[in-house]
Design an enzyme around this catalytic site. Structure first.
Site, short mmCIF file in Angstrom:
data_model
loop_
_atom_site.label_atom_id
_atom_site.label_comp_id
_atom_site.label_asym_id
_atom_site.label_seq_id
_atom_site.Cartn_x
_atom_site.Cartn_y
_atom_site.Cartn_z
N TYR A 1 -26.74 6.78 0.81
CA TYR A 1 -26.22 7.30 -0.47
C TYR A 1 -27.33 8.06 -1.19
CZ TYR A 1 -24.36 7.39 -5.23
OH TYR A 1 -23.93 7.81 -6.48
N ALA B 1 -11.11 14.36 -8.81
CA ALA B 1 -10.72 14.28 -10.23
C ALA B 1 -9.66 13.22 -10.50
CB ALA B 1 -10.19 15.64 -10.67
N GLY C 1 -12.32 7.91 -12.21
CA GLY C 1 -13.73 7.87 -12.58
C GLY C 1 -14.20 9.05 -13.42
N ILE C 2 -15.39 9.48 -13.11
CA ILE C 2 -16.05 10.53 -13.89
C ILE C 2 -15.31 11.87 -13.74
CG2 ILE C 2 -18.20 11.89 -13.96
CD1 ILE C 2 -19.42 8.96 -13.11
N GLY C 3 -14.80 12.12 -12.55
CA GLY C 3 -14.04 13.36 -12.32
C GLY C 3 -12.79 13.40 -13.18
N1 LIG Z 1 -20.44 5.44 -11.22
C1 LIG Z 1 -21.76 5.52 -11.23
O1 LIG Z 1 -22.48 4.63 -11.75
C2 LIG Z 1 -22.45 6.69 -10.62
C3 LIG Z 1 -23.84 6.73 -10.66
C4 LIG Z 1 -24.51 7.83 -10.15
C5 LIG Z 1 -23.80 8.89 -9.62
N2 LIG Z 1 -22.43 8.83 -9.57
C6 LIG Z 1 -21.74 9.98 -8.99
O2 LIG Z 1 -20.62 10.34 -9.78
C7 LIG Z 1 -19.66 11.01 -8.95
C8 LIG Z 1 -18.27 10.46 -9.25
O3 LIG Z 1 -18.22 9.13 -8.86
P1 LIG Z 1 -17.44 8.00 -9.67
O4 LIG Z 1 -18.44 7.04 -10.15
O5 LIG Z 1 -16.50 8.61 -10.64
O6 LIG Z 1 -16.67 7.28 -8.45
P2 LIG Z 1 -15.11 7.12 -8.09
O7 LIG Z 1 -14.38 6.58 -9.26
O8 LIG Z 1 -15.11 6.35 -6.83
O9 LIG Z 1 -14.66 8.62 -7.83
C9 LIG Z 1 -15.04 9.31 -6.67
C10 LIG Z 1 -14.04 10.41 -6.43
O10 LIG Z 1 -14.43 11.11 -5.22
C11 LIG Z 1 -13.28 11.22 -4.41
N3 LIG Z 1 -13.57 11.38 -2.98
C12 LIG Z 1 -14.12 10.46 -2.15
N4 LIG Z 1 -14.15 10.95 -0.91
C13 LIG Z 1 -13.62 12.19 -0.95
C14 LIG Z 1 -13.35 13.18 0.02
N5 LIG Z 1 -13.62 12.99 1.32
N6 LIG Z 1 -12.81 14.35 -0.39
C15 LIG Z 1 -12.50 14.55 -1.66
N7 LIG Z 1 -12.69 13.64 -2.64
C16 LIG Z 1 -13.24 12.47 -2.27
C17 LIG Z 1 -12.50 9.94 -4.68
O11 LIG Z 1 -11.17 10.03 -4.21
P3 LIG Z 1 -10.32 8.68 -3.88
O12 LIG Z 1 -9.94 8.09 -5.20
O13 LIG Z 1 -9.18 9.21 -3.11
O14 LIG Z 1 -11.23 7.78 -3.10
C18 LIG Z 1 -12.62 9.89 -6.19
O15 LIG Z 1 -11.71 10.78 -6.77
C19 LIG Z 1 -20.12 10.80 -7.51
O16 LIG Z 1 -20.74 11.98 -7.04
C20 LIG Z 1 -21.14 9.69 -7.61
O17 LIG Z 1 -22.12 9.75 -6.60
C21 LIG Z 1 -21.74 7.77 -10.06
#
Ligand SMILES: NC(=O)c1ccc[n+]([C@@H]2O[C@H](COP(=O)([O-])OP(=O)(O)OC[C@H]3O[C@@H](n4cnc5c(N)ncnc54)[C@H](OP(=O)(O)O)[C@@H]3O)[C@@H](O)[C@H]2O)c1
Length: 305
Positions: free
Chosen positions: A177, A23, A26-28
């Site tokens: 992925y 959280a 990004g999306i979180g």
């Molecule tokens: N962005 C897109 O276009 C897209 C498309 C399809 C699906 N998604 C999905 O959306 C979800 C959120 O991704 P996002 O795009 O918001 O990416 P993001 O900004 O990189 O956020 C990912 C989050 O996951 C955390 N994380 C990574 N490894 C972890 C671990 N070992 N334990 C706990 N937390 C961890 C990260 O923490 P840190 O900041 O500490 O690294 C960050 O808070 C993901 O499931 C992704 O697959 C995203």
């Protein structure tokens, strides 16, 4: 569902306790922000305490009365997941919403503490274990929800049954992925089937954000400037990218629904019900993955036995 559902349509969430993994950005982050804006108590489950606290500060600047808790969760270590779950049990009697959002995209082969390939280990197995550990808190009164954040990457994905952890194949970020994101959906649909069969009303819903500008794609963008430029043109802002997750969390959905953006190829747009790939709806694969996941994590969903 009416089109153009946005975060202004979220109803009062006071009294609800929500866990959002990953959280801090990004999306979180957007999900945590909007759930707090509407009165929920939000547990930000983040792997880095400083980044988690930074997110809390940012939300409080916007919503001074936000009810936020930072809890350390590293999904790359099953022991840390268990520790997190113990803390949740010590402090809460019920969890209303578990949002399995955290995710990684790695440009080189990396293994979790227990030796699982990072995408499979974090994106799927970590969330599988977390859900199993706190299942009893989700089952209280039966009106809770689990949201799994998947991806359009699942459409072309396959599960490498004989090499889930990429020990024998050549490493590919996309293939690994995508495998993990297909696993998110197989988990969702098998969970729904198992709960339906015992007549329990706990809902599980999947969502995907289309293409959203977040930190996730940094490893794709650093490959070259063209992909960087293309990515910036194609993606939507994270506040829009979070809408399918938010709709899955609070909107009018059935268990097993899959929510994504309503635009062309589901790349961008407002939340709507979308279809998953045929692979994701394969019942045999779902059951097989469930059994393997229980075996690998050592976490059994006893309530369903
Ligand atoms: N962005 C897109 O276009 C897209 C498309 C399809 C699906 N998604 C999905 O959306 C979800 C959120 O991704 P996002 O795009 O918001 O990416 P993001 O900004 O990189 O956020 C990912 C989050 O996951 C955390 N994380 C990574 N490894 C972890 C671990 N070992 N334990 C706990 N937390 C961890 C990260 O923490 P840190 O900041 O500490 O690294 C960050 O808070 C993901 O499931 C992704 O697959 C995203």
């Amino acid at each position: 569902m009416e089109t153009k559902w946005d975060a202004d349509r979220i109803e009062n969430q006071k009294g609800k306790v929500v866990i959002v993994t990953g959280a801090n950005c990004g999306i979180g982050y957007e999900t945590a922000l909007e759930m707090s804006r509407n009165g929920a108590e939000v547990i930000l489950a983040c792997r880095d305490v400083d980044r988690g606290m930074g997110a809390i500060q940012n939300i409080i600047e916007e919503i001074p009365k936000a009810n936020l808790v930072m809890a350390s969760l590293d999904l790359s270590d099953l022991n840390r997941i268990e520790k997190f779950s113990d803390q949740i049990h010590e402090n809460y009697r019920k969890i209303d919403l578990l949002i399995n959002n955290a995710g990684v995209m790695m440009d080189s082969l990396t293994m979790t503490k227990q030796g699982f390939e990072f995408h499979f280990g974090i994106n799927h197995l970590g969330h599988f274990a977390l859900t199993g550990h706190i299942l009893d808190l989700l089952l209280v009164e039966g009106d809770s929800r689990v949201v799994n954040v998947a991806s359009i990457a699942e459409k072309k994905a396959k599960i490498f049954w004989d090499d889930l952890n990429c020990e024998r194949r050549k490493y590919s970020m996309w293939k690994n992925y995508s495998q993990s994101k297909l696993a998110n959906l197989l988990f969702t649909f098998e969970f729904k089937r198992r709960f339906d069969s015992i007549g329990h009303s706990l809902k599980i819903v999947a969502a995907h954000p289309g293409l959203t500008a977040t930190n996730l794609s940094r490893n794709v963008r650093k490959e070259n400037q063209i992909s960087d430029l293309l990515w910036r043109k194609m993606t939507q802002h994270q506040s829009i990218g979070a809408l399918p997750t938010l709709y899955a969390a609070v909107g009018d959905v059935e268990s097993g629904d899959y929510i994504g953006p309503d635009g062309i190829m589901e790349f961008r747009g407002y939340p709507t019900k979308v279809n998953s790939s045929r692979s994701a709806r394969n019942v045999v694969s779902s059951r097989k993955l469930w059994e393997i996941s229980e075996d690998l994590t050592g976490v059994e969903f006893n309530i369903l036995a």
